[in-house]
Design an enzyme around this catalytic site. Structure first.
Site, PDB file in Angstrom:
ATOM      1  CE  LYS A  13      -1.945  -0.968   4.195  1.00 55.00           C
ATOM      2  NZ  LYS A  13      -1.179  -2.097   4.440  1.00 55.00           N
ATOM      3  NE  ARG A  88      -2.323  -1.644  10.804  1.00 54.18           N
ATOM      4  CZ  ARG A  88      -1.743  -1.058  10.168  1.00 54.18           C
ATOM      5  NH1 ARG A  88      -1.808   0.339   9.717  1.00 54.18           N
ATOM      6  NH2 ARG A  88      -0.671  -1.667   9.905  1.00 54.18           N
ATOM      7  NE  ARG A 127       8.578  -3.642   5.442  1.00 60.80           N
ATOM      8  CZ  ARG A 127       7.471  -3.447   5.460  1.00 60.80           C
ATOM      9  NH1 ARG A 127       6.822  -2.815   4.559  1.00 60.80           N
ATOM     10  NH2 ARG A 127       6.810  -3.581   6.722  1.00 60.80           N
ATOM     11  NE  ARG A 160       8.477  -1.567   9.664  1.00 59.27           N
ATOM     12  CZ  ARG A 160       7.250  -1.291   9.018  1.00 59.27           C
ATOM     13  NH1 ARG A 160       7.349  -0.758   7.854  1.00 59.27           N
ATOM     14  NH2 ARG A 160       6.174  -1.820   9.518  1.00 59.27           N
ATOM     15  NE  ARG A 171       3.203  -5.508  11.058  1.00 58.62           N
ATOM     16  CZ  ARG A 171       4.037  -5.106  10.110  1.00 58.62           C
ATOM     17  NH1 ARG A 171       5.185  -5.936  10.027  1.00 58.62           N
ATOM     18  NH2 ARG A 171       3.684  -4.460   9.286  1.00 58.62           N
TER      19      ARG A 171
HETATM   20  P1  AMP Z   1       2.230   0.087   9.146  1.00 61.67           P
HETATM   21  O1  AMP Z   1       3.409   0.612   8.752  1.00 61.67           O
HETATM   22  O2  AMP Z   1       0.948   0.721   8.488  1.00 61.67           O
HETATM   23  O3  AMP Z   1       2.343  -1.500   8.976  1.00 61.67           O
HETATM   24  O4  AMP Z   1       2.133   0.309  10.560  1.00 61.67           O
HETATM   25  C1  AMP Z   1       3.180  -0.099  11.610  1.00 61.67           C
HETATM   26  C2  AMP Z   1       2.653  -0.177  12.942  1.00 61.67           C
HETATM   27  O5  AMP Z   1       2.367   1.095  13.448  1.00 61.67           O
HETATM   28  C3  AMP Z   1       1.598  -1.176  13.062  1.00 61.67           C
HETATM   29  O6  AMP Z   1       1.823  -2.440  13.414  1.00 61.67           O
HETATM   30  C4  AMP Z   1       0.722  -0.402  14.331  1.00 61.67           C
HETATM   31  O7  AMP Z   1       1.753  -0.779  15.488  1.00 61.67           O
HETATM   32  C5  AMP Z   1       1.013   0.902  14.377  1.00 61.67           C
HETATM   33  N1  AMP Z   1      -0.254   1.540  13.588  1.00 61.67           N
HETATM   34  C6  AMP Z   1      -0.088   2.136  12.195  1.00 61.67           C
HETATM   35  N2  AMP Z   1      -1.383   2.258  11.721  1.00 61.67           N
HETATM   36  C7  AMP Z   1      -2.125   2.146  12.947  1.00 61.67           C
HETATM   37  C8  AMP Z   1      -3.631   2.174  13.141  1.00 61.67           C
HETATM   38  N3  AMP Z   1      -4.635   2.679  12.051  1.00 61.67           N
HETATM   39  N4  AMP Z   1      -4.016   1.978  14.328  1.00 61.67           N
HETATM   40  C9  AMP Z   1      -3.319   1.256  15.197  1.00 61.67           C
HETATM   41  N5  AMP Z   1      -2.158   1.283  15.062  1.00 61.67           N
HETATM   42  C10 AMP Z   1      -1.465   1.639  13.986  1.00 61.67           C
END
Ligand code: AMP
Length: 218
Positions: A13, A88, A127, A160, A171
């Protein structure tokens, strides 16, 4: 264009959002990027979020909703935005509706990026990212020509914490339990387009551009 990008972690995304931003000049609001920036800068919010993120857990709604509220308040969002990684949960989606109504904004489309669970695990576990300039690589699909060093700035690449096997499982479970229900939430509102995201970055972008053509009012 006012868009939400929905999909499992690792589906691509963020990469696709960057391409849309480059082509259409709209804003990207990525809660993951904003949270990682807060962690890097060791802000109060970053320190609160870090533990959740390292384990692959969701950061509390109050924190992320605040970030999105601030992002959408910026005047640049008037010419369009992509929400990447938010909402989310159904609660976040309901809160988003309230925030958009308040600001007299509305969503044009929600894009649901789809790939198999097996591909997600492959993409996330391979990654690597640069802690200095944030460039992203993949050990198999997009390796740095300089091996373990960033091709752009020479820094050592890192994995990461939340791309480690255990956090990936967490996740994916959270995605299935809490985020996947958003598919029917937006389907019922006739706002959803599905997009096969298993191909190359360019192939996926072609499919995406076709969907978005209907919403480009520029
Ligand atoms: P992402 O880069 O979008 O995969 O986000 C990395 C991490 O940030 C996630 O695994 C969550 O810990 C946190 N995070 C990102 N967006 C959200 C959201 N909308 N609600 C809650 N936690 C979030």
């Amino acid at each position: 264009m006012q868009l939400v990008f929905l999909g499992a972690p690792g589906v691509g995304k963020g990469t696709q959002a960057d391409k849309v931003v480059a082509q259409y000049g709209i804003r990207k609001i990525s809660t993951g990027d904003l949270l990682r920036e807060a962690v890097r800068n060791q802000t109060k919010l970053g320190l609160e979020a870090k533990g959740y993120m390292d384990q692959g857990q969701l950061v509390p709604d109050s924190v992320v909703i605040g970030l999105v509220h601030n992002g959408l308040s910026e005047p640049s969002c008037r010419s369009g935005f992509i929400l990447d990684g938010f909402p989310r949960t159904v609660r976040q989606a309901e809160e988003l509706e309230r925030v958009l109504n308040d600001k007299m904004l509305r969503l044009d489309r929600v894009i649901n990026f789809q790939i198999s669970r097996e591909d997600v695990v492959k993409r996330l576990s391979g990654r690597r990212s640069c802690p200095k300039c944030q460039a992203i690589y993949h050990v198999e699909f997009a390796p740095s020509p300089r091996g373990a060093l960033c091709d752009r700035c020479g820094e050592s690449l890192v994995q990461r914490n939340d791309d480690r096997r255990e956090a990936i499982e967490t996740r994916l479970k959270i995605y299935e339990d809490q985020t996947a229900p958003l598919i029917s939430f937006y389907e019922k509102k006739n706002m959803l387009s599905h997009l096969d995201s298993a191909g190359t970055v360019e192939a996926v972008y072609q499919g995406l551009a076709q969907v978005l053509a209907a919403y480009d009012k520029a």
